[in-house]
Design a protein around this motif. Sequence first.
Motif, short mmCIF file in Angstrom:
data_model
loop_
_atom_site.label_atom_id
_atom_site.label_comp_id
_atom_site.label_asym_id
_atom_site.label_seq_id
_atom_site.Cartn_x
_atom_site.Cartn_y
_atom_site.Cartn_z
N TYR A 86 -137.99 -117.57 35.65
CA TYR A 86 -137.05 -118.22 36.56
C TYR A 86 -137.57 -118.20 37.99
O TYR A 86 -137.47 -119.19 38.72
CB TYR A 86 -135.69 -117.54 36.51
N THR A 87 -138.11 -117.05 38.41
CA THR A 87 -138.63 -116.97 39.77
C THR A 87 -139.85 -117.87 39.95
O THR A 87 -140.06 -118.41 41.05
CB THR A 87 -139.00 -115.51 40.11
N ARG A 88 -140.64 -118.04 38.90
CA ARG A 88 -141.79 -118.95 39.02
C ARG A 88 -141.33 -120.40 39.15
O ARG A 88 -142.00 -121.21 39.80
CB ARG A 88 -142.72 -118.78 37.81
N ILE A 89 -140.20 -120.72 38.53
CA ILE A 89 -139.65 -122.06 38.70
C ILE A 89 -139.20 -122.28 40.14
O ILE A 89 -139.46 -123.32 40.74
CB ILE A 89 -138.47 -122.29 37.73
N VAL A 90 -138.54 -121.27 40.70
CA VAL A 90 -138.12 -121.37 42.11
C VAL A 90 -139.34 -121.54 43.01
O VAL A 90 -139.34 -122.36 43.93
CB VAL A 90 -137.32 -120.11 42.50
N GLU A 91 -140.39 -120.77 42.74
CA GLU A 91 -141.62 -120.89 43.53
C GLU A 91 -142.20 -122.30 43.42
O GLU A 91 -142.60 -122.89 44.44
CB GLU A 91 -142.65 -119.86 43.04
N ALA A 92 -142.24 -122.85 42.22
CA ALA A 92 -142.80 -124.19 42.03
C ALA A 92 -141.97 -125.24 42.75
O ALA A 92 -142.51 -126.21 43.30
CB ALA A 92 -142.89 -124.51 40.54
N ARG A 93 -140.66 -125.05 42.78
CA ARG A 93 -139.81 -126.02 43.48
C ARG A 93 -140.06 -125.99 44.98
O ARG A 93 -140.08 -127.02 45.65
CB ARG A 93 -138.34 -125.71 43.18
N GLU A 94 -140.24 -124.78 45.51
CA GLU A 94 -140.51 -124.70 46.94
C GLU A 94 -141.88 -125.27 47.27
O GLU A 94 -142.06 -125.87 48.34
CB GLU A 94 -140.41 -123.24 47.39
N GLN A 95 -142.85 -125.11 46.39
CA GLN A 95 -144.16 -125.71 46.61
C GLN A 95 -144.06 -127.23 46.59
O GLN A 95 -144.79 -127.91 47.33
CB GLN A 95 -145.15 -125.22 45.54
N ARG A 96 -143.17 -127.76 45.76
CA ARG A 96 -142.97 -129.21 45.78
C ARG A 96 -142.38 -129.64 47.12
O ARG A 96 -142.76 -130.69 47.68
CB ARG A 96 -142.04 -129.61 44.64
N THR A 97 -141.46 -128.85 47.65
CA THR A 97 -140.89 -129.16 48.97
C THR A 97 -141.97 -129.15 50.04
O THR A 97 -141.99 -130.00 50.94
CB THR A 97 -139.79 -128.15 49.32
N VAL A 98 -142.89 -128.18 49.95
CA VAL A 98 -144.00 -128.12 50.90
C VAL A 98 -144.85 -129.39 50.80
O VAL A 98 -145.25 -129.96 51.83
CB VAL A 98 -144.87 -126.87 50.63
N ALA A 99 -145.10 -129.84 49.60
CA ALA A 99 -145.92 -131.05 49.42
C ALA A 99 -145.22 -132.28 49.99
O ALA A 99 -145.86 -133.14 50.60
CB ALA A 99 -146.23 -131.25 47.93
N ALA A 101 -142.96 -132.28 52.40
CA ALA A 101 -142.88 -132.15 53.86
C ALA A 101 -144.18 -132.55 54.55
O ALA A 101 -144.17 -132.98 55.71
CB ALA A 101 -142.51 -130.72 54.23
N ALA A 102 -145.30 -132.44 53.83
CA ALA A 102 -146.59 -132.80 54.43
C ALA A 102 -146.65 -134.28 54.78
O ALA A 102 -147.45 -134.67 55.65
CB ALA A 102 -147.73 -132.43 53.49
N GLY A 103 -145.85 -135.11 54.17
CA GLY A 103 -145.87 -136.54 54.44
C GLY A 103 -144.79 -137.00 55.40
O GLY A 103 -144.61 -138.20 55.60
N LEU A 104 -144.06 -136.05 55.99
CA LEU A 104 -142.98 -136.40 56.91
C LEU A 104 -143.35 -135.98 58.33
O LEU A 104 -144.16 -135.07 58.54
CB LEU A 104 -141.69 -135.71 56.48
N PRO A 105 -142.75 -136.63 59.34
CA PRO A 105 -143.02 -136.24 60.73
C PRO A 105 -142.60 -134.80 61.00
O PRO A 105 -141.58 -134.33 60.49
CB PRO A 105 -142.18 -137.22 61.55
N ILE A 106 -143.40 -134.11 61.80
CA ILE A 106 -143.11 -132.72 62.17
C ILE A 106 -142.74 -132.70 63.65
O ILE A 106 -143.49 -133.19 64.51
CB ILE A 106 -144.33 -131.82 61.92
N VAL A 107 -141.58 -132.16 63.96
CA VAL A 107 -141.07 -132.10 65.33
C VAL A 107 -141.02 -130.64 65.75
O VAL A 107 -140.52 -129.78 65.02
CB VAL A 107 -139.67 -132.73 65.44
#
Length: 502
Positions: A86-99, A101-107
């Motif tokens: 379960y924790t590895r699933i949470v980790e993978a989801r956050e890594q997807r969020t990181v990916a 975010a890399a394509g969005l503007p950073i302020v």
Amino acid sequence: MVISGKASSVNTKLATLLLTALLSGCTVGPDYTPPTSQLPEHWIESAGFRKTPGSSSEWWKKFNDPTLNRLIREAILNNLDLKQTYTRIVEAREQRTVAIAAGLPIVSTKTSVSRRLNNAGQSGSGGLPGGYGFGGYTDILQLGFDVSWEIDLFGSIRRSVEAAQASLEAEVENSRDILITLLGDVARYYIEMRRDQRLLEVTRENLRLQSETARLTRISVEAGLSHTLEAAQADALVAQTQATLPQYETQRKQAMYQIELLLGKQPGALKNLLESEQPMPVTPEYIAASLPSELLRRRPDIRKAERELAQTNANVGVAVADMYPKFNIAAFLGLQNTQLTDITALGKSWSAAGTLTTPVFNWGKIQANITAKEAQHDQALLSYQSTVLGALKEVESNLVAYAQEKQRCASLAQAVASNRLALALSQERYRSGLTSFLNVLDSERTLFSAESDWVASQAQVSSDMIAIYKALGGGWETALADSGDIARSNDTVNPLMIAPLR
């Protein structure tokens, strides 16, 4: 190039540049195509097998054992290995969020203080308003916001998001695979524990019969009707039978401790529940499950291998995108002046910059990375194909083992009945003086062996049935629903319950 000022033509050019970049964006690299596998229309070893789609979801309930049902539910809730997934699933989801975010503007906020020496060949400390001086030091203070944005022209970020999504889905399938293994292990160790309890009962019953024979033999020896050899032989058989008790007791306790481990409990926590003697769960006459064509959809390890293949395919696209230009935009909006007391709305400042970088010469690094990612994709494809073949082999092997063990169990049942009759007849003939005492001992020894083998075979039939349902990928759907009910009652979230199903 840096653009600053208030001219509308500059704004128009910047907007045009952004719009062109967005519209001309494309995604390089190979698009993913799910692999195809040719599966047989039916199982080769299908004797005693009924095709009933979806009926393997709660296979453990076919044993009609409330204790086993309770153990399964507690294992789903408390198993530590499952919680780790379960924790590895949470980790993978956050890594997807990181990916993503890399394509969005950073302020980000920006506060800077700098001192600049401006020397244009003149002396003095004079300067111009706005922080531009000649021949002296000038302090510049800035307060505002920085914006940076990488325009994904050739799909590097989109491929990264695609890989992250596939990685997340692979972790979900891995959790389901661990869950199926957990269900099978709990049921298997429970069967083994009940088997050893039954073997202890059989051993004690045979020990009682053999001890009675030995007692009567000693009485006969004391009366001068039998030889001391017969008494020694009877005592030896009793001791030999008694020697099996510690073995079965050890196996029983080890199985119990293993069940407690699977349920996330300390040794002895389930002693009162598991040490109570109960009959072995009854194996159903028929196995109901799905056809080979449904194996790809049901088995989580196959689904996981397919998602890992999709991930490696996306990684190839990321590597290919490194060959193409990258376009970044940076901007500042805020206040600027030469003194802290002058930082007011009147000192507004903004700037914008665009950077285009293109790889020219990198000693083959980019191409080597592409080749490496393609090799990883080929490995994942071969792994997927191997997983499919292994699953087919596993089902067929367990089906033949189940069918053959059922035949063996039926033969052993007949052997037990025949040996019980043979023992009664040998005892009667010995009392009548028509046969030797050795025949009685042989009949007792053979009966004990046959009854022990019969009990072990009954347990093996159940274990083979469990292995079949595990090989078919059965149980994780209903088990997840049970886990979700328990999780909601404890105000917790089971990541498997909200993971996307494919």
